[in-house]
Design a protein around this motif. Structure first.
Motif, short mmCIF file in Angstrom:
data_model
loop_
_atom_site.label_atom_id
_atom_site.label_comp_id
_atom_site.label_asym_id
_atom_site.label_seq_id
_atom_site.Cartn_x
_atom_site.Cartn_y
_atom_site.Cartn_z
N TYR A 1 37.45 32.90 37.26
CA TYR A 1 38.10 34.19 37.50
C TYR A 1 37.56 34.79 38.79
O TYR A 1 36.49 34.42 39.26
CB TYR A 1 37.85 35.16 36.35
N THR A 2 38.29 35.75 39.33
CA THR A 2 37.89 36.47 40.53
C THR A 2 37.56 37.90 40.13
O THR A 2 38.37 38.56 39.47
CB THR A 2 39.02 36.46 41.58
N THR A 3 36.40 38.39 40.55
CA THR A 3 36.01 39.75 40.18
C THR A 3 36.87 40.77 40.89
O THR A 3 37.41 40.53 41.97
CB THR A 3 34.53 40.01 40.50
N GLN A 4 36.97 41.93 40.26
CA GLN A 4 37.73 43.05 40.81
C GLN A 4 36.92 44.32 40.62
O GLN A 4 36.00 44.37 39.81
CB GLN A 4 39.05 43.20 40.06
N ARG A 5 37.27 45.33 41.40
CA ARG A 5 36.65 46.64 41.25
C ARG A 5 37.71 47.57 40.66
O ARG A 5 38.83 47.64 41.17
CB ARG A 5 36.16 47.17 42.59
N ARG A 6 37.37 48.27 39.60
CA ARG A 6 38.31 49.18 38.96
C ARG A 6 38.42 50.44 39.81
O ARG A 6 37.43 50.95 40.32
CB ARG A 6 37.84 49.49 37.55
N ASP A 7 39.63 50.97 39.94
CA ASP A 7 39.91 52.10 40.83
C ASP A 7 39.14 53.36 40.49
O ASP A 7 38.48 53.94 41.33
CB ASP A 7 41.41 52.42 40.83
N PHE A 8 39.21 53.83 39.27
CA PHE A 8 38.72 55.17 38.97
C PHE A 8 37.20 55.29 38.85
O PHE A 8 36.66 56.35 39.05
CB PHE A 8 39.40 55.75 37.73
N ASP A 9 36.50 54.19 38.53
CA ASP A 9 35.05 54.30 38.42
C ASP A 9 34.31 53.22 39.20
O ASP A 9 33.10 53.12 39.12
CB ASP A 9 34.61 54.29 36.96
N ASP A 10 35.04 52.40 39.96
CA ASP A 10 34.48 51.35 40.81
C ASP A 10 33.66 50.33 40.00
O ASP A 10 32.72 49.73 40.52
CB ASP A 10 33.63 51.96 41.93
N ALA A 11 34.00 50.16 38.73
CA ALA A 11 33.29 49.20 37.89
C ALA A 11 33.67 47.78 38.29
O ALA A 11 34.79 47.51 38.72
CB ALA A 11 33.63 49.43 36.43
N SER A 12 32.74 46.88 38.14
CA SER A 12 32.95 45.47 38.45
C SER A 12 33.38 44.74 37.18
O SER A 12 32.77 44.92 36.12
CB SER A 12 31.65 44.87 38.99
N GLY A 13 34.45 43.94 37.28
CA GLY A 13 34.92 43.22 36.11
C GLY A 13 35.92 42.15 36.45
O GLY A 13 36.16 41.85 37.63
N ILE A 14 36.49 41.55 35.42
CA ILE A 14 37.52 40.52 35.59
C ILE A 14 38.70 40.88 34.70
O ILE A 14 38.56 41.62 33.73
CB ILE A 14 37.00 39.11 35.24
N LYS A 15 39.86 40.36 35.06
CA LYS A 15 41.04 40.55 34.24
C LYS A 15 41.32 39.25 33.49
O LYS A 15 41.44 38.19 34.09
CB LYS A 15 42.25 40.92 35.08
N ILE A 16 41.41 39.38 32.17
CA ILE A 16 41.74 38.25 31.31
C ILE A 16 43.00 38.63 30.54
O ILE A 16 43.02 39.65 29.86
CB ILE A 16 40.60 37.91 30.33
N ASN A 17 44.05 37.83 30.69
CA ASN A 17 45.34 38.11 30.06
C ASN A 17 45.83 39.51 30.37
O ASN A 17 46.40 40.19 29.52
CB ASN A 17 45.27 37.89 28.54
N GLY A 18 45.58 39.98 31.58
CA GLY A 18 46.06 41.28 32.02
C GLY A 18 45.18 42.46 31.66
O GLY A 18 45.45 43.57 32.06
N ASP A 19 44.11 42.24 30.90
CA ASP A 19 43.21 43.31 30.51
C ASP A 19 41.92 43.24 31.30
O ASP A 19 41.35 42.17 31.49
CB ASP A 19 42.88 43.24 29.01
#
Length: 161
Positions: A94-112
């Motif tokens: 997977y490729t990491t992403q930064r969430r918009d509202f809190d800049d949290a680091s995470g990944i999207k699995i099945n759209g979540d």
């Protein structure tokens, strides 16, 4: 036209069949078929008790058949509903992403979006577009390991929207 219990079973079958159009789970369709067949037993002269027995037995047989055997025919190929967290994602890239509202680091699995934690170092913040390999879930946190090589093959999961 004289009303009878047969007509009531057929009206119930029609109502359940129409309600199925809103769900798509095929459970209400199985119940509609059971109600229609129960109406047939009523038309053949069965007592109300035997009509209820027929409805119960037919529902008990038709609902599992519809859910386990018929519904998969209507699902798109390659879609495994309800599998997130069961281990089917283990080892996927997977490729990491930064969430918009809190800049949290995470990944999207099945759209979540799932916050992440690196397995070896317990880091919870990684730069965006870092390749990681999913290992398992710890609650709602995706435990990952870093992946340093470029992806090869079809296992790479890009940003899902």
């Amino acid at each position: 036209m004289e009303w009878s219990i047969t007509y009531l079973w057929l009206i119930l079958a029609l109502a359940l069949g129409l309600a199925e159009l809103t769900t798509g789970s095929l459970v209400l369709l199985a119940l509609a078929i059971a109600a229609g067949l129960t109406g047939l037993t009523a038309g053949l002269g069965a007592s109300f008790v035997w009509q209820l027995v027929a409805m119960g037995l037919l529902s008990g047989v038709l609902v599992p058949i519809m859910v386990w055997k018929v519904r998969p025919w209507f699902s798109p190929r390659g879609v495994a509903y309800g599998t997130t967290g069961t281990g089917v994602e283990k080892g996927q890239l997977y490729t990491t992403q930064r969430r918009d509202f809190d800049d949290a680091s995470g990944i999207k699995i099945n759209g979540d979006f799932y916050r992440l934690r690196v397995e070896d170092t317990c880091e919870t913040e990684l730069p965006a577009d870092t390749s990681v390999v999913f290992q398992h879930f710890d609650g709602t946190t995706a435990v990952v390991s870093r992946h340093s090589l470029a992806p090869t093959g079809g296992t790479h999961r890009d940003k899902e929207h």
